[in-house]
Design a protein around this motif. Structure first.
Motif, PDB file in Angstrom:
ATOM      1  N   GLU A   1       9.493   5.999   4.256  1.00  0.00           N
ATOM      2  CA  GLU A   1       9.061   7.107   5.108  1.00  0.00           C
ATOM      3  C   GLU A   1       9.584   8.437   4.555  1.00  0.00           C
ATOM      4  OE1 GLU A   1       6.977   6.579   7.547  1.00  0.00           O
ATOM      5  OE2 GLU A   1       7.080   4.395   7.359  1.00  0.00           O
ATOM      6  N   ASN A   2       8.853   9.518   4.856  1.00  0.00           N
ATOM      7  CA  ASN A   2       9.257  10.886   4.468  1.00  0.00           C
ATOM      8  C   ASN A   2       9.571  11.003   2.973  1.00  0.00           C
ATOM      9  OD1 ASN A   2       9.139  11.709   7.227  1.00  0.00           O
ATOM     10  ND2 ASN A   2      11.182  10.865   7.545  1.00  0.00           N
ATOM     11  N   ILE A   3       8.738  10.386   2.151  1.00  0.00           N
ATOM     12  CA  ILE A   3       8.979  10.364   0.709  1.00  0.00           C
ATOM     13  C   ILE A   3       8.966  11.774   0.117  1.00  0.00           C
ATOM     14  CG2 ILE A   3       8.002   9.643  -1.505  1.00  0.00           C
ATOM     15  CD1 ILE A   3       9.509   7.455  -0.011  1.00  0.00           C
ATOM     16  N   ASP A   4       8.018  12.599   0.540  1.00  0.00           N
ATOM     17  CA  ASP A   4       7.920  13.959  -0.010  1.00  0.00           C
ATOM     18  C   ASP A   4       9.211  14.738   0.211  1.00  0.00           C
ATOM     19  OD1 ASP A   4       5.344  13.516  -0.867  1.00  0.00           O
ATOM     20  OD2 ASP A   4       4.420  14.279   0.958  1.00  0.00           O
ATOM     21  N   LEU A   5       9.768  14.618   1.410  1.00  0.00           N
ATOM     22  CA  LEU A   5      10.996  15.337   1.745  1.00  0.00           C
ATOM     23  C   LEU A   5      12.177  14.816   0.922  1.00  0.00           C
ATOM     24  CD1 LEU A   5      12.121  17.510   3.679  1.00  0.00           C
ATOM     25  CD2 LEU A   5      12.677  15.675   5.265  1.00  0.00           C
TER      26      LEU A   5
ATOM     27  N   LYS B   1      18.561   9.256   1.463  1.00  0.00           N
ATOM     28  CA  LYS B   1      17.976   8.508   2.581  1.00  0.00           C
ATOM     29  C   LYS B   1      18.279   9.143   3.935  1.00  0.00           C
ATOM     30  CE  LYS B   1      19.925   4.618   3.915  1.00  0.00           C
ATOM     31  NZ  LYS B   1      20.488   3.250   3.899  1.00  0.00           N
ATOM     32  N   TYR B   2      19.327   9.977   3.982  1.00  0.00           N
ATOM     33  CA  TYR B   2      19.707  10.603   5.248  1.00  0.00           C
ATOM     34  C   TYR B   2      19.024  11.959   5.399  1.00  0.00           C
ATOM     35  CZ  TYR B   2      23.324   7.094   4.595  1.00  0.00           C
ATOM     36  OH  TYR B   2      23.982   5.919   4.357  1.00  0.00           O
TER      37      TYR B   2
ATOM     38  N   VAL C   1       0.836  -1.211   0.000  1.00  0.00           N
ATOM     39  CA  VAL C   1       0.000   0.000   0.000  1.00  0.00           C
ATOM     40  C   VAL C   1       0.869   1.259   0.000  1.00  0.00           C
ATOM     41  CG1 VAL C   1      -1.722   1.314   1.288  1.00  0.00           C
ATOM     42  CG2 VAL C   1      -1.948  -1.164   1.100  1.00  0.00           C
ATOM     43  N   LYS C   2       1.913   1.279   0.841  1.00  0.00           N
ATOM     44  CA  LYS C   2       2.801   2.450   0.884  1.00  0.00           C
ATOM     45  C   LYS C   2       3.545   2.625  -0.434  1.00  0.00           C
ATOM     46  CE  LYS C   2       3.869   3.784   5.574  1.00  0.00           C
ATOM     47  NZ  LYS C   2       4.949   4.123   6.518  1.00  0.00           N
ATOM     48  N   LEU C   3       3.916   1.512  -1.038  1.00  0.00           N
ATOM     49  CA  LEU C   3       4.604   1.573  -2.326  1.00  0.00           C
ATOM     50  C   LEU C   3       3.665   2.117  -3.400  1.00  0.00           C
ATOM     51  CD1 LEU C   3       7.334   0.944  -3.581  1.00  0.00           C
ATOM     52  CD2 LEU C   3       6.539  -1.364  -4.054  1.00  0.00           C
TER      53      LEU C   3
END
Length: 296
Positions: free
Chosen positions: A173-177, A204-205, A127-129
């Motif tokens: 997580e935090n894909i938009d950022l 990723k960091y 779902v997240k993907l």
């Protein structure tokens, strides 16, 4: 409806519910064939509507099915097909996954254009993907750059149309950022560079972007050579540090110990404070008031 029971099932109406992205995994002909097989007598009275709905819903590409009879005796079927969110290649299997996280097989007759994902993706991540891919599809910048996703262990990479480098995003997580960070890197730096200069751009960091140079790119030779020389120095620096620490320890062992004796402090007797007697106050005799002299 009893008067229609013996009538032949002549009219079958199939309606495919429209979706945002049109899909054609099954067609009207296939649905009608299934209806005919479920009712060999072809009589309206012999149609088992709940059983027919169940069979239609069991079709892998069907999201939902609704079957009902009109007052005129015609059979109506409303079919909603699944829309793939992405296509997953996992464990030598190739299949679709919809936005709800439901797997269903590919079709020999029809191929839906969607993003390809490769690797050991867990079902709990479907779902997240799907949400990530939906964001990519709705953003012009991301849609132009990213053409696929790969997963190695617990690490996700976005595959770019440049083909020279991947964008490492880590988890989901935090894909938009993360996408925003890569966009800033492209607009402020990468547009002035050759894309083949890198093999990986990592976002990723938190609050930083880490790039990996391509050793096959000629302009990187001098940079990589300097980096290797610096790495070669590390064992020598470590060795010198260890030798210096040993030398300091040996010097400390060779130095004689100096013992300083401290004499105990003798307590001095406290001086008695002499009590001073209060001063006597001598009162002066009061002077008699002088008589007033009146001069006439």
């Amino acid at each position: 409806m009893k008067r229609f029971n013996d009538r032949p099932m002549e009219k079958i109406s199939v309606k495919m519910t429209k979706t945002k992205n049109p899909v054609y995994f099954i067609d009207e002909k296939e649905v009608k064939e299934l209806v005919k097989k479920s009712n060999p007598t072809k009589k309206i009275g012999d149609i088992n509507i709940p059983e027919l709905e169940k069979k239609l819903n069991q079709l892998p590409a069907v999201d939902s099915a609704n079957v009902y009879l009109n007052l005129n005796g015609s059979l109506n079927l409303e079919i909603k097909q699944r829309v793939p969110a992405f296509r997953l290649n996992k464990d030598n299997r190739d299949f679709y996954v919809d936005e709800k996280g439901t797997e269903f097989p590919t079709s020999q007759n029809y191929s839906f254009p969607c993003m390809l994902v490769m690797g050991d993706v867990k079902k709990s991540e479907y779902v997240k993907l799907a949400e990530l891919i939906q964001k990519i599809n709705h953003d012009e910048f991301s849609k132009r750059y990213f053409i696929g996703i790969s997963k190695s262990k617990d690490n996700y990479d976005l595959l770019t149309n440049e083909g020279y480098f991947n964008v490492e995003i880590g988890d989901l997580e935090n894909i938009d950022l993360k996408v925003k960070g890569f966009k800033a890197f492209v607009e402020k730096y990468l547009i002035y560079q050759q894309p083949e200069k890198y093999t990986k751009v990592s976002v990723k960091y938190d609050n930083q972007i880490v790039t990996t140079l391509n050793p096959k790119y000629k302009d990187n030779d001098s940079i990589i050579a300097v980096g290797k020389k610096e790495l070669e120095k590390l064992p020598l620096i470590k060795k010198k540090k260890e030798e210096a620490e040993k030398r300091i320890l040996n010097e400390q062992k060779q130095q004689p110990k100096v013992i300083v004796e401290t004499k105990p402090k003798t307590s001095q007797p406290k001086k008695e404070i002499e009590k001073k007697s209060p001063k006597k106050v001598i009162q002066k005799p009061e002077s008699k008031p002088k008589g007033k002299v009146k001069i006439e």
